[in-house]
Design a protein around this motif. Structure first.
Motif, PDB file in Angstrom:
ATOM      1  N   ILE A 408     -19.028  14.133 -34.789  1.00 11.68           N
ATOM      2  CA  ILE A 408     -19.001  15.390 -34.042  1.00 11.68           C
ATOM      3  C   ILE A 408     -19.155  15.127 -32.550  1.00 11.68           C
ATOM      4  O   ILE A 408     -18.438  15.684 -31.716  1.00 11.68           O
ATOM      5  CB  ILE A 408     -20.111  16.339 -34.546  1.00 11.68           C
ATOM      6  CG1 ILE A 408     -19.823  16.762 -35.987  1.00 11.68           C
ATOM      7  CG2 ILE A 408     -20.233  17.562 -33.647  1.00 11.68           C
ATOM      8  CD1 ILE A 408     -20.958  17.527 -36.636  1.00 11.68           C
ATOM      9  N   GLY A 409     -20.110  14.254 -32.210  1.00  9.02           N
ATOM     10  CA  GLY A 409     -20.336  13.955 -30.806  1.00  9.02           C
ATOM     11  C   GLY A 409     -19.116  13.348 -30.142  1.00  9.02           C
ATOM     12  O   GLY A 409     -18.736  13.731 -29.029  1.00  9.02           O
ATOM     13  N   THR A 410     -18.475  12.390 -30.829  1.00 10.56           N
ATOM     14  CA  THR A 410     -17.294  11.754 -30.261  1.00 10.56           C
ATOM     15  C   THR A 410     -16.166  12.759 -30.073  1.00 10.56           C
ATOM     16  O   THR A 410     -15.488  12.766 -29.036  1.00 10.56           O
ATOM     17  CB  THR A 410     -16.819  10.601 -31.162  1.00 10.56           C
ATOM     18  OG1 THR A 410     -17.888   9.656 -31.308  1.00 10.56           O
ATOM     19  CG2 THR A 410     -15.617   9.901 -30.569  1.00 10.56           C
ATOM     20  N   SER A 411     -15.962  13.622 -31.064  1.00 11.20           N
ATOM     21  CA  SER A 411     -14.878  14.604 -30.973  1.00 11.20           C
ATOM     22  C   SER A 411     -15.151  15.644 -29.895  1.00 11.20           C
ATOM     23  O   SER A 411     -14.288  15.930 -29.048  1.00 11.20           O
ATOM     24  CB  SER A 411     -14.681  15.300 -32.325  1.00 11.20           C
ATOM     25  OG  SER A 411     -14.290  14.384 -33.296  1.00 11.20           O
ATOM     26  N   VAL A 412     -16.353  16.208 -29.909  1.00 11.54           N
ATOM     27  CA  VAL A 412     -16.682  17.260 -28.943  1.00 11.54           C
ATOM     28  C   VAL A 412     -16.672  16.708 -27.523  1.00 11.54           C
ATOM     29  O   VAL A 412     -16.050  17.279 -26.612  1.00 11.54           O
ATOM     30  CB  VAL A 412     -18.059  17.879 -29.272  1.00 11.54           C
ATOM     31  CG1 VAL A 412     -18.502  18.826 -28.164  1.00 11.54           C
ATOM     32  CG2 VAL A 412     -18.001  18.626 -30.591  1.00 11.54           C
ATOM     33  N   LEU A 413     -17.362  15.595 -27.316  1.00 11.24           N
ATOM     34  CA  LEU A 413     -17.433  15.040 -25.976  1.00 11.24           C
ATOM     35  C   LEU A 413     -16.088  14.467 -25.533  1.00 11.24           C
ATOM     36  O   LEU A 413     -15.767  14.473 -24.342  1.00 11.24           O
ATOM     37  CB  LEU A 413     -18.528  13.974 -25.908  1.00 11.24           C
ATOM     38  CG  LEU A 413     -19.947  14.503 -26.168  1.00 11.24           C
ATOM     39  CD1 LEU A 413     -20.965  13.388 -26.034  1.00 11.24           C
ATOM     40  CD2 LEU A 413     -20.292  15.634 -25.217  1.00 11.24           C
ATOM     41  N   GLY A 414     -15.300  13.960 -26.486  1.00 14.58           N
ATOM     42  CA  GLY A 414     -13.962  13.509 -26.139  1.00 14.58           C
ATOM     43  C   GLY A 414     -13.099  14.657 -25.647  1.00 14.58           C
ATOM     44  O   GLY A 414     -12.324  14.507 -24.683  1.00 14.58           O
ATOM     45  N   ALA A 415     -13.224  15.822 -26.302  1.00 14.11           N
ATOM     46  CA  ALA A 415     -12.473  17.000 -25.852  1.00 14.11           C
ATOM     47  C   ALA A 415     -12.954  17.452 -24.474  1.00 14.11           C
ATOM     48  O   ALA A 415     -12.145  17.831 -23.611  1.00 14.11           O
ATOM     49  CB  ALA A 415     -12.637  18.131 -26.868  1.00 14.11           C
ATOM     50  N   ILE A 416     -14.268  17.406 -24.268  1.00 18.27           N
ATOM     51  CA  ILE A 416     -14.817  17.776 -22.955  1.00 18.27           C
ATOM     52  C   ILE A 416     -14.314  16.813 -21.883  1.00 18.27           C
ATOM     53  O   ILE A 416     -13.936  17.222 -20.780  1.00 18.27           O
ATOM     54  CB  ILE A 416     -16.354  17.786 -23.005  1.00 18.27           C
ATOM     55  CG1 ILE A 416     -16.844  18.908 -23.920  1.00 18.27           C
ATOM     56  CG2 ILE A 416     -16.947  17.947 -21.603  1.00 18.27           C
ATOM     57  CD1 ILE A 416     -18.352  18.893 -24.152  1.00 18.27           C
ATOM     58  N   LEU A 417     -14.299  15.517 -22.221  1.00 14.88           N
ATOM     59  CA  LEU A 417     -13.823  14.520 -21.264  1.00 14.88           C
ATOM     60  C   LEU A 417     -12.367  14.764 -20.882  1.00 14.88           C
ATOM     61  O   LEU A 417     -12.011  14.746 -19.691  1.00 14.88           O
ATOM     62  CB  LEU A 417     -13.973  13.112 -21.856  1.00 14.88           C
ATOM     63  CG  LEU A 417     -13.480  11.960 -20.975  1.00 14.88           C
ATOM     64  CD1 LEU A 417     -14.385  11.780 -19.774  1.00 14.88           C
ATOM     65  CD2 LEU A 417     -13.410  10.657 -21.774  1.00 14.88           C
ATOM     66  N   ALA A 418     -11.518  14.989 -21.878  1.00 13.30           N
ATOM     67  CA  ALA A 418     -10.097  15.216 -21.598  1.00 13.30           C
ATOM     68  C   ALA A 418      -9.904  16.439 -20.712  1.00 13.30           C
ATOM     69  O   ALA A 418      -9.125  16.413 -19.747  1.00 13.30           O
ATOM     70  CB  ALA A 418      -9.329  15.376 -22.914  1.00 13.30           C
ATOM     71  N   SER A 419     -10.626  17.521 -21.023  1.00 13.89           N
ATOM     72  CA  SER A 419     -10.489  18.751 -20.236  1.00 13.89           C
ATOM     73  C   SER A 419     -11.024  18.562 -18.818  1.00 13.89           C
ATOM     74  O   SER A 419     -10.407  18.996 -17.840  1.00 13.89           O
ATOM     75  CB  SER A 419     -11.245  19.884 -20.939  1.00 13.89           C
ATOM     76  OG  SER A 419     -11.215  21.067 -20.164  1.00 13.89           O
ATOM     77  N   ARG A 420     -12.171  17.892 -18.710  1.00 15.53           N
ATOM     78  CA  ARG A 420     -12.791  17.692 -17.390  1.00 15.53           C
ATOM     79  C   ARG A 420     -11.954  16.759 -16.524  1.00 15.53           C
ATOM     80  O   ARG A 420     -11.786  16.993 -15.328  1.00 15.53           O
ATOM     81  CB  ARG A 420     -14.192  17.097 -17.587  1.00 15.53           C
ATOM     82  CG  ARG A 420     -15.046  17.110 -16.338  1.00 15.53           C
ATOM     83  CD  ARG A 420     -15.607  18.495 -16.081  1.00 15.53           C
ATOM     84  NE  ARG A 420     -16.607  18.455 -15.026  1.00 15.53           N
ATOM     85  CZ  ARG A 420     -16.347  18.633 -13.732  1.00 15.53           C
ATOM     86  NH1 ARG A 420     -15.103  18.850 -13.331  1.00 15.53           N
ATOM     87  NH2 ARG A 420     -17.324  18.609 -12.835  1.00 15.53           N
ATOM     88  N   VAL A 421     -11.407  15.689 -17.121  1.00 14.55           N
ATOM     89  CA  VAL A 421     -10.555  14.766 -16.370  1.00 14.55           C
ATOM     90  C   VAL A 421      -9.315  15.491 -15.860  1.00 14.55           C
ATOM     91  O   VAL A 421      -8.918  15.339 -14.685  1.00 14.55           O
ATOM     92  CB  VAL A 421     -10.161  13.554 -17.245  1.00 14.55           C
ATOM     93  CG1 VAL A 421      -9.000  12.802 -16.624  1.00 14.55           C
ATOM     94  CG2 VAL A 421     -11.345  12.623 -17.420  1.00 14.55           C
ATOM     95  N   ALA A 422      -8.693  16.287 -16.718  1.00  9.68           N
ATOM     96  CA  ALA A 422      -7.488  17.012 -16.307  1.00  9.68           C
ATOM     97  C   ALA A 422      -7.786  17.958 -15.147  1.00  9.68           C
ATOM     98  O   ALA A 422      -7.016  18.051 -14.183  1.00  9.68           O
ATOM     99  CB  ALA A 422      -6.915  17.784 -17.496  1.00  9.68           C
ATOM    100  N   ALA A 423      -8.919  18.668 -15.231  1.00  9.03           N
ATOM    101  CA  ALA A 423      -9.281  19.609 -14.166  1.00  9.03           C
ATOM    102  C   ALA A 423      -9.557  18.884 -12.851  1.00  9.03           C
ATOM    103  O   ALA A 423      -9.112  19.313 -11.775  1.00  9.03           O
ATOM    104  CB  ALA A 423     -10.498  20.422 -14.590  1.00  9.03           C
ATOM    105  N   GLU A 424     -10.302  17.770 -12.929  1.00  3.87           N
ATOM    106  CA  GLU A 424     -10.634  17.021 -11.716  1.00  3.87           C
ATOM    107  C   GLU A 424      -9.389  16.389 -11.091  1.00  3.87           C
ATOM    108  O   GLU A 424      -9.239  16.354  -9.868  1.00  3.87           O
ATOM    109  CB  GLU A 424     -11.663  15.931 -12.034  1.00  3.87           C
ATOM    110  CG  GLU A 424     -13.073  16.451 -12.257  1.00  3.87           C
ATOM    111  CD  GLU A 424     -13.677  17.053 -11.001  1.00  3.87           C
ATOM    112  OE1 GLU A 424     -13.436  16.516  -9.901  1.00  3.87           O
ATOM    113  OE2 GLU A 424     -14.379  18.068 -11.115  1.00  3.87           O
TER     114      GLU A 424
END
Length: 520
Positions: A408-424
């Motif tokens: 769960i942690g890998t999936s949730v944080l991976g999704a957060i990472l992808a979204s945050r990287v794209a925004a930045e």
């Protein structure tokens, strides 16, 4: 059993666990190169990690059940054989789809090693002596974790080998473990009861969790968080898990025996294991990507940069295990480990692309010390407080939920990472006047840093630095909840008899006593 006999019996187990650890760590520094080479996306990066964790999570309880039916040594060797097959498939992969499938096969094998190794240890070693040997396992864990990224980095940087050998290299170690188990592990024959495996419950659990993980991975990228796809996936996941609870509560041999949670120690250590899995796996699995993308290091150097965290884990797990075996006192190490882990994650949430490595090393060492004191001792606390007949169930449940937390942690944080990287990256491109997609790979792809021009590379490095810090910030509350959970665990004296000895004693005891302990 004497110390020498135990060490001989454990040699194959330790070799097997080393193989399982190597499977996860040897690809850590290679993943950015693998994903870039296969032209895959950030979501694929996450799924290469998540696929193994999910398969391991789903199969841990099944392996525990199978150990009631078949020879444990044979099952251990079978799990290693599946690891060999998965490794060969991964090394021969020509696309990310086959790579993810091969990681599933590896995860099934790792599930057997995870469940059965701890069950066998508890069967032959008394809890009072288990801390010392758990410390040895901690050392094996640390060595595998250190050697994996270093070997993986060297393989990736060696032109005539390449990333495929990150998977092939584990095959001889797995074959060695199979031979050692055959030669050294001797378990006395025990009467086996008739067991019916709850395949329906297992299917419902896996299907429900997969639906939720697919939603978490794709939401925000492939579709909006508020969309019909979100409603469909979350609704299906919730219904499947409710159905799983219904089935598990009524079957004679559930995959996850719900009655075991009436034991306070098991319930609390299970919750703590879940939270530790979220914080530890979810927070650290992307560190290698941070080293290579944000800090611009090579795979080999990225492997060396993880040494402070592994050294902290090695020292704390070994020392704590030795002290627990001598004194019989264990709760203070759970609480201290949870405090230190929370502090370590909080410190890592302050990093960026310009953080000095000296400071980063201190932060990683703090996290490693906390995890080393906490993870294995949660299993020790649970195994000490259940009857011998429930050792397999208790161990499998903790392993299941710790792996579930990691998934769960890998999936949730991976999704957060992808979204945050794209925004930045979008913000950085707009500020610099660079057209979107000017990185040559699109914002959703893991970039090949060596091909990027200087202005774009600076934007990408900053984006991944900020996003990685956010992951640790999100993981910190999970570690704090784990601390609050372990505070309420009641410390009980460690038993001085092994699981086999206790099983022999309990077989002649009044059955009502066992039912009182485990809640029927």
């Amino acid at each position: 059993m004497t110390n020498r006999q135990i060490l001989q019996a454990m040699s194959g187990l330790m070799a097997g666990m080393f193989v399982a650890i190597l499977a996860g760590t040897v690809v850590a520094n290679a993943l950015p190169t693998i994903i870039a080479d296969l032209g895959a996306s950030q979501s694929s990066y996450t799924w290469v990690v998540t696929a193994e964790l999910l398969a391991m999570t789903a199969t841990v309880p099944l392996w525990g059940k199978l150990s009631d039916l078949f020879d444990k040594k044979l099952l251990l060797q079978l799990s290693l054989g599946m690891f060999v097959v998965g490794s060969l498939l991964a090394g021969l992969s020509q696309g990310v789809e086959l790579l993810i499938f091969s990681r599933v096969v590896q995860g099934i094998g790792a599930g057997g090693l995870t469940a059965l190794a701890q069950v066998v240890m508890a069967a032959i070693i008394p809890p009072r002596r288990l801390g010392k040997y758990a410390g040895i396992f901690g050392a094996v864990f640390a060595i595998g974790t250190v050697a994996g990224p270093l070997v993986g980095g060297v393989l990736v940087d060696t032109s005539w080998l390449g990333w495929r050998w990150c998977f092939f290299i584990g095959v001889p170690f797995a074959l060695l473990a199979i031979a050692l188990l055959q030669r050294t592990l001797r378990l006395p024959a025990v009467a086996r009861r008739e067991v019916k495996i709850d395949f329906l419950g297992a299917f419902l659990i896996v299907a429900g969790v997969c639906a939720l993980l697919i939603w978490v991975t794709l939401a925000g990228n492939e579709f909006d968080w508020a969309s019909w796809q979100t409603a469909a996936l979350t609704g299906a996941g919730a219904l499947l898990l409710v159905a799983a609870v219904f089935v598990e509560s009524r079957t004679a041999e559930p995959v996850i025996p719900l009655g075991i949670f009436r034991n306070r120690t098991v319930a609390l250590t299970t919750v703590a294991s879940l939270l530790v899995g979220v914080a530890m796996f979810g927070g650290t699995v992307f560190l290698s990507q941070y080293f290579q993308v944000s800090l611009g290091k090579s795979p080999t150097v990225a492997g060396l940069m993880s040494l402070p965290m592994i050294f902290g884990l090695l020292v704390s797990s070994t020392v704590a295990g030795q002290v627990i075996s001598r004194t019989g006192v264990w709760k203070r190490y759970l609480v201290t480990g949870a405090v230190v882990m929370t502090v370590g994650l909080g410190l890592l949430s302050t990093i960026d692309a310009d953080t000095p490595f000296t400071l980063l090393s201190v932060y990683m060492a703090v996290l490693g010390i906390g995890v080393g004191m906490l993870m294995q001792n949660l299993v020790l606390a649970a195994q000490n407080d259940v009857p011998a007949g429930e050792l397999g169930a208790a161990t499998s449940v903790l392993s299941f939920f710790r792996s579930m937390g990691g998934t769960i942690g890998t999936s949730v944080l991976g999704a957060i990472l992808a979204s945050r990287v794209a925004a930045e990256m979008t913000r950085g491109f707009d500020a610099a006047g660079i057209p979107a997609g000017g990185d040559g790979g699109g914002e959703s792809r893991v970039p090949d840093m060596s091909t990027l021009p200087e202005p774009v590379r600076n934007i990408v490095e900053h984006a991944y630095g900020v996003a990685t810090a956010d992951l640790f910030l999100v993981a910190t509350p999970c570690a704090l909840l784990a601390l609050l959970t372990v505070v309420f665990i009641k410390e009980k004296p460690l038993k001085t008899t092994s699981g086999m000895e206790r099983l022999a004693e309990e077989s002649g005891a009044v059955k009502d006593t066992d039912k009182t302990v485990v809640g029927g």
